[in-house]
Design a protein around this motif. Structure first.
Motif, mmCIF file in Angstrom:
data_model
loop_
_atom_site.group_PDB
_atom_site.id
_atom_site.type_symbol
_atom_site.label_atom_id
_atom_site.label_comp_id
_atom_site.label_asym_id
_atom_site.label_seq_id
_atom_site.Cartn_x
_atom_site.Cartn_y
_atom_site.Cartn_z
ATOM 1 N N MET A 222 5.306 14.080 -3.135
ATOM 2 C CA MET A 222 6.002 13.161 -4.032
ATOM 3 C C MET A 222 6.459 11.912 -3.269
ATOM 4 N N ALA A 223 6.984 12.108 -2.085
ATOM 5 C CA ALA A 223 7.422 10.971 -1.272
ATOM 6 C C ALA A 223 6.231 10.094 -0.891
ATOM 7 N N LEU A 224 5.123 10.699 -0.548
ATOM 8 C CA LEU A 224 3.914 9.961 -0.194
ATOM 9 C C LEU A 224 3.451 9.082 -1.346
ATOM 10 N N ALA A 225 3.530 9.604 -2.554
ATOM 11 C CA ALA A 225 3.087 8.848 -3.725
ATOM 12 C C ALA A 225 3.946 7.606 -3.958
ATOM 13 N N GLU A 226 5.188 7.625 -3.504
ATOM 14 C CA GLU A 226 6.100 6.496 -3.694
ATOM 15 C C GLU A 226 5.916 5.396 -2.648
ATOM 16 N N LEU A 227 5.347 5.719 -1.520
ATOM 17 C CA LEU A 227 5.175 4.731 -0.453
ATOM 18 C C LEU A 227 4.135 3.687 -0.828
ATOM 19 N N ARG A 228 4.401 2.457 -0.513
ATOM 20 C CA ARG A 228 3.482 1.349 -0.788
ATOM 21 C C ARG A 228 3.083 0.692 0.526
ATOM 22 N N CYS A 229 2.533 1.500 1.393
ATOM 23 C CA CYS A 229 2.125 1.046 2.719
ATOM 24 C C CYS A 229 0.997 1.957 3.204
#
Length: 66
Positions: free
Chosen positions: A7-14
């Motif tokens: 879930m955290a990975l999906a939120e990252l924009r990098c």
């Protein structure tokens, strides 16, 4: 724990990557697990972060000297 990481990975924009260390728990206490984490982390930094630098505007560009 893995679901939270995804879930955290999906939120990252990098630039990002999620690697699974087979047989390891979230604390990486198993023999060899932390070493594998360190190797993966080193490879990731060498492949991207170490070879880039941020300009004054915040843009990221390749560092030709790296």
């Amino acid at each position: 724990m893995l679901a939270l990481n995804r879930m955290a990975l999906a939120e990252l924009r990098c630039r990002k990557m999620l690697q699974i260390v087979p047989g390891a728990t979230h604390l990486f206490e198993e023999p060899g697990a932390m070493r594998q984490v360190m190797q993966l982390t080193t490879e990731w930094f060498r492949g991207g972060v170490a070879g880039r630098r941020t300009t004054e505007t915040g843009a990221v560009r390749r560092n030709p000297g790296a």
